[in-house]
Design a protein around this motif. Structure first.
Motif, PDB file in Angstrom:
ATOM      1  N   THR A 328       0.811  -1.218   0.000  1.00  0.00           N
ATOM      2  CA  THR A 328       0.000   0.000   0.000  1.00  0.00           C
ATOM      3  C   THR A 328       0.842   1.265   0.000  1.00  0.00           C
ATOM      4  O   THR A 328       0.327   2.351  -0.249  1.00  0.00           O
ATOM      5  CB  THR A 328      -0.910   0.038   1.237  1.00  0.00           C
ATOM      6  N   GLY A 329       2.127   1.140   0.331  1.00  0.00           N
ATOM      7  CA  GLY A 329       2.972   2.330   0.451  1.00  0.00           C
ATOM      8  C   GLY A 329       2.906   2.969   1.821  1.00  0.00           C
ATOM      9  O   GLY A 329       3.570   3.981   2.049  1.00  0.00           O
ATOM     10  N   TYR A 330       2.152   2.403   2.719  1.00  0.00           N
ATOM     11  CA  TYR A 330       2.127   2.840   4.121  1.00  0.00           C
ATOM     12  C   TYR A 330       2.865   1.769   4.928  1.00  0.00           C
ATOM     13  O   TYR A 330       2.345   0.657   5.123  1.00  0.00           O
ATOM     14  CB  TYR A 330       0.695   3.010   4.612  1.00  0.00           C
ATOM     15  N   PRO A 331       4.077   2.039   5.386  1.00  0.00           N
ATOM     16  CA  PRO A 331       4.935   1.000   5.966  1.00  0.00           C
ATOM     17  C   PRO A 331       4.319   0.192   7.098  1.00  0.00           C
ATOM     18  O   PRO A 331       4.470  -1.041   7.126  1.00  0.00           O
ATOM     19  CB  PRO A 331       6.158   1.793   6.444  1.00  0.00           C
ATOM     20  N   VAL A 332       3.627   0.829   8.030  1.00  0.00           N
ATOM     21  CA  VAL A 332       3.091   0.058   9.144  1.00  0.00           C
ATOM     22  C   VAL A 332       1.998  -0.901   8.667  1.00  0.00           C
ATOM     23  O   VAL A 332       1.886  -2.030   9.170  1.00  0.00           O
ATOM     24  CB  VAL A 332       2.569   0.981  10.275  1.00  0.00           C
ATOM     25  N   ILE A 422       8.698  -2.187  11.558  1.00  0.00           N
ATOM     26  CA  ILE A 422       8.676  -1.948  10.111  1.00  0.00           C
ATOM     27  C   ILE A 422       9.900  -2.557   9.459  1.00  0.00           C
ATOM     28  O   ILE A 422       9.809  -3.254   8.436  1.00  0.00           O
ATOM     29  CB  ILE A 422       8.593  -0.438   9.824  1.00  0.00           C
ATOM     30  N   ALA A 423      11.062  -2.318  10.051  1.00  0.00           N
ATOM     31  CA  ALA A 423      12.307  -2.823   9.459  1.00  0.00           C
ATOM     32  C   ALA A 423      12.354  -4.347   9.457  1.00  0.00           C
ATOM     33  O   ALA A 423      12.952  -4.956   8.562  1.00  0.00           O
ATOM     34  CB  ALA A 423      13.507  -2.263  10.221  1.00  0.00           C
ATOM     35  N   ARG A 424      11.705  -4.976  10.455  1.00  0.00           N
ATOM     36  CA  ARG A 424      11.717  -6.434  10.528  1.00  0.00           C
ATOM     37  C   ARG A 424      10.999  -7.052   9.341  1.00  0.00           C
ATOM     38  O   ARG A 424      11.451  -8.052   8.775  1.00  0.00           O
ATOM     39  CB  ARG A 424      11.064  -6.903  11.829  1.00  0.00           C
ATOM     40  N   TYR A 425       9.884  -6.449   8.945  1.00  0.00           N
ATOM     41  CA  TYR A 425       9.078  -7.044   7.873  1.00  0.00           C
ATOM     42  C   TYR A 425       9.231  -6.333   6.534  1.00  0.00           C
ATOM     43  O   TYR A 425       8.779  -6.853   5.511  1.00  0.00           O
ATOM     44  CB  TYR A 425       7.609  -7.087   8.302  1.00  0.00           C
ATOM     45  N   LEU A 426       9.866  -5.168   6.536  1.00  0.00           N
ATOM     46  CA  LEU A 426      10.169  -4.466   5.292  1.00  0.00           C
ATOM     47  C   LEU A 426      11.663  -4.173   5.280  1.00  0.00           C
ATOM     48  O   LEU A 426      12.097  -3.038   5.488  1.00  0.00           O
ATOM     49  CB  LEU A 426       9.364  -3.166   5.190  1.00  0.00           C
ATOM     50  N   PRO A 427      12.491  -5.178   5.066  1.00  0.00           N
ATOM     51  CA  PRO A 427      13.943  -4.998   5.158  1.00  0.00           C
ATOM     52  C   PRO A 427      14.487  -3.956   4.192  1.00  0.00           C
ATOM     53  O   PRO A 427      15.571  -3.404   4.423  1.00  0.00           O
ATOM     54  CB  PRO A 427      14.494  -6.401   4.850  1.00  0.00           C
ATOM     55  N   GLU A 428      13.740  -3.674   3.127  1.00  0.00           N
ATOM     56  CA  GLU A 428      14.204  -2.651   2.185  1.00  0.00           C
ATOM     57  C   GLU A 428      14.261  -1.266   2.813  1.00  0.00           C
ATOM     58  O   GLU A 428      14.933  -0.364   2.298  1.00  0.00           O
ATOM     59  CB  GLU A 428      13.308  -2.625   0.938  1.00  0.00           C
ATOM     60  N   LEU A 429      13.575  -1.092   3.958  1.00  0.00           N
ATOM     61  CA  LEU A 429      13.573   0.209   4.627  1.00  0.00           C
ATOM     62  C   LEU A 429      14.548   0.275   5.801  1.00  0.00           C
ATOM     63  O   LEU A 429      14.627   1.296   6.486  1.00  0.00           O
ATOM     64  CB  LEU A 429      12.158   0.539   5.132  1.00  0.00           C
ATOM     65  N   GLN A 430      15.314  -0.793   6.035  1.00  0.00           N
ATOM     66  CA  GLN A 430      16.224  -0.823   7.180  1.00  0.00           C
ATOM     67  C   GLN A 430      17.293   0.260   7.109  1.00  0.00           C
ATOM     68  O   GLN A 430      17.747   0.761   8.145  1.00  0.00           O
ATOM     69  CB  GLN A 430      16.898  -2.196   7.277  1.00  0.00           C
ATOM     70  N   SER A 431      17.706   0.626   5.907  1.00  0.00           N
ATOM     71  CA  SER A 431      18.781   1.609   5.764  1.00  0.00           C
ATOM     72  C   SER A 431      18.322   3.032   6.037  1.00  0.00           C
ATOM     73  O   SER A 431      19.153   3.938   6.199  1.00  0.00           O
ATOM     74  CB  SER A 431      19.372   1.534   4.353  1.00  0.00           C
ATOM     75  N   LEU A 432      17.016   3.259   6.117  1.00  0.00           N
ATOM     76  CA  LEU A 432      16.496   4.600   6.345  1.00  0.00           C
ATOM     77  C   LEU A 432      16.577   4.981   7.817  1.00  0.00           C
ATOM     78  O   LEU A 432      16.490   4.114   8.692  1.00  0.00           O
ATOM     79  CB  LEU A 432      15.041   4.689   5.883  1.00  0.00           C
ATOM     80  N   PRO A 433      16.733   6.262   8.126  1.00  0.00           N
ATOM     81  CA  PRO A 433      16.676   6.708   9.513  1.00  0.00           C
ATOM     82  C   PRO A 433      15.329   6.329  10.132  1.00  0.00           C
ATOM     83  O   PRO A 433      14.314   6.236   9.426  1.00  0.00           O
ATOM     84  CB  PRO A 433      16.825   8.227   9.407  1.00  0.00           C
ATOM     85  N   ALA A 434      15.321   6.110  11.428  1.00  0.00           N
ATOM     86  CA  ALA A 434      14.111   5.632  12.104  1.00  0.00           C
ATOM     87  C   ALA A 434      12.900   6.503  11.794  1.00  0.00           C
ATOM     88  O   ALA A 434      11.818   5.990  11.473  1.00  0.00           O
ATOM     89  CB  ALA A 434      14.356   5.567  13.604  1.00  0.00           C
ATOM     90  N   LYS A 435      13.043   7.816  11.867  1.00  0.00           N
ATOM     91  CA  LYS A 435      11.901   8.699  11.658  1.00  0.00           C
ATOM     92  C   LYS A 435      11.372   8.629  10.237  1.00  0.00           C
ATOM     93  O   LYS A 435      10.179   8.835   9.989  1.00  0.00           O
ATOM     94  CB  LYS A 435      12.291  10.137  12.005  1.00  0.00           C
ATOM     95  N   THR A 436      12.249   8.331   9.301  1.00  0.00           N
ATOM     96  CA  THR A 436      11.859   8.303   7.890  1.00  0.00           C
ATOM     97  C   THR A 436      11.091   7.040   7.534  1.00  0.00           C
ATOM     98  O   THR A 436      10.321   7.017   6.565  1.00  0.00           O
ATOM     99  CB  THR A 436      13.115   8.422   6.999  1.00  0.00           C
TER     100      THR A 436
END
Length: 473
Positions: A328-332, A422-436
């Motif tokens: 959906t593009g909404y990470p949570v 979010i990072a656990r299930y969307l590993p592609e976003l792990q490199s982003l800062p937490a707030k982002t």
């Protein structure tokens, strides 16, 4: 004399009132039966992971009963009608004098039991029915006007008043019986028909009574006191994880509530905040069961609020599939849907977030989501699933007001502050800062290969408000 114990969603030997009644003395022998009805389960939207675990639970029950000298016959049938016919044939052919079972509250199951009970009465076969899914049997709690409760808070007050802050201790397993006392013809038939369903070991879930007992003990000894503070934070995994064992019947509500009551200073309310909060969740479970008995149309996927029955939902299959896949593009939202696919389970806070996103942001019929959850969840349960979805969609009893629409980004920032879940299930976003991580900008999305937002929050919220408000005219 022969008593027949019919197992359904109560695949346990401890705190099983129908089984205990069947073995109340040694004056009659007890035989047991359980039906595997995969076509019927599929018709009721139970998925393959859940049905596989039910088969494991049935095999484990067979072992447990064998230790008690109680033969269990597991029979494969297509539907309830075939099960009823088989029971009639067994009762007639082998002079069964008594049939015992614990009640199920869904409408098809209730009709099945009523018809079979009528037949048994005509054949002079005693039928004993027991409530094991609720502490307060459905229909016993009424408003001052004699109506069923439609709102949770007064229901809870009535429930607490009825229990008088005391829960009976769970029943132990029944006494063993001497196999030699069984009717030889019936015992031989049970042996001839012996069949155990094949199942695969699940990587995450073990469908045994012992596993349920261990999970309950571990939760009460550790996380229960912190439940109120931590239950909404998905990364902590601090919920009880007992919904599966309750849904299959490997644990009874009384075992759970009595355990919490003991740890809470023998209080159902007014004790420690964590235990009070968890008991409250178990009472919600009872509330939804009372509702489907008082309002059986809920079992037919009707909106509880008649004025919201014909909401002009968007029948967007493409948007629905993106929601199902976690795109959906909404990470949570996406992380929660990935958790569902991976575990067959979803954190309770996220069930509300994802359900409200589907029904309010995408304006897609709650029944689509209800069916999908039922197919994916190992703890699928019609009453609780329907109640939760109608709460989120604002169509149910005591549902969220239609203008209450969760902002998924705000929910993420509040309950997953560092974006660890979010990072656990969307590993592609792990490199982003937490707030982002909560809602990446377009450049970050492109760099990470993450989906563009399927809808803009403000516009989607207004669309939902306008749609629901139009139903009031």
């Amino acid at each position: 004399m022969t008593r027949l114990m019919w197992f359904r969603t109560d695949l346990r030997v401890h705190d099983n009132p129908a089984l205990r009644h069947s073995r109340r003395d040694d004056d009659a022998a007890t035989m047991a039966i359980y039906f595997v009805t995969e076509p019927q389960w599929e018709q009721h939207d139970l998925g393959s992971r859940r049905t596989n675990l039910m088969k494991q639970a049935a095999c484990e029950l067979h072992r447990s009963l064998d230790e008690l000298g109680i033969p269990l016959l597991i029979v494969e049938k297509t539907d309830f009608a075939a099960c009823t016919k088989f029971l009639r044939d067994i009762i007639s052919q082998y002079d069964v004098t008594e049939l015992n079972f614990n009640l199920e509250y869904e409408i098809n199951e209730r009709h099945r039991d009523i018809e079979l009970s009528k037949w048994c009465k005509e054949e002079n076969v005693a039928v004993n029915k027991f409530h094991d899914q609720c502490i307060a049997p459905p229909g016993e709690l009424k408003t001052q006007n004699g109506d069923p409760y439609r709102v949770y808070s007064p229901f809870r007050k009535a429930w607490l008043k009825a229990t008088k802050d005391y829960i009976d201790a769970p029943m132990s397993a029944p006494q063993s019986q001497d196999m030699r006392t069984l009717d030889h013809a019936l015992r031989d038939y049970w042996k001839e028909q012996q069949w155990l369903p094949e199942f695969q070991q699940d990587e995450l879930w073990t469908a045994t009574e012992d596993a349920g007992h261990s999970q309950l003990k571990d939760f009460l000894d550790a996380d229960a006191r912190l439940y109120n503070d931590q239950r909404d934070i998905p990364e902590l995994d601090a919920t009880s994880r007992l919904s599966f064992y309750l849904a299959v019947g490997l644990l009874s509500p009384r075992q759970c509530i009595h355990g919490a009551w003991q740890h809470n200073g023998c209080l159902l309310s007014g004790g420690e905040a964590g235990l009070d909060s968890w008991i409250n969740e178990l009472v919600w479970r009872e509330f939804y069961r009372h509702l489907i008995v008082a309002y059986p149309e809920l079992c037919k996927h009707r909106a509880f609020r008649a004025d919201y029955q014909d909401i002009p939902w968007r029948d967007s299959e493409s948007d629905f599939q993106k929601w199902c896949r976690g795109e959906t593009g909404y990470p949570v939202v996406d992380a929660a849907m990935k958790q569902l696919l991976a575990q067959g389970w979803m954190h309770n806070r996220l069930r509300m977030v994802t359900a409200m996103f589907l029904t309010k942001h995408l304006l897609i019929d709650w029944r689509w989501g209800e069916k999908y959850f039922s197919e994916q969840l190992v703890d699928a349960d019609l009453a609780s699933n329907n109640g939760g979805w109608q709460w989120s969609a604002s169509t149910g009893a005591d549902g969220a007001p239609y203008f209450r629409i969760f902002n998924p980004v705000t929910q993420s920032e509040r309950f997953d502050k560092q974006g660890h879940f979010i990072a656990r299930y969307l590993p592609e976003l792990q490199s982003l800062p937490a707030k982002t991580r909560h809602f990446p900008d377009e450049l970050s999305r492109k760099r990470c290969g993450y989906s563009t937002a399927i809808v803009e929050h403000k516009a989607a919220r207004q669309r939902a408000l306008d749609t629901f408000k139009s139903m009031e005219n």
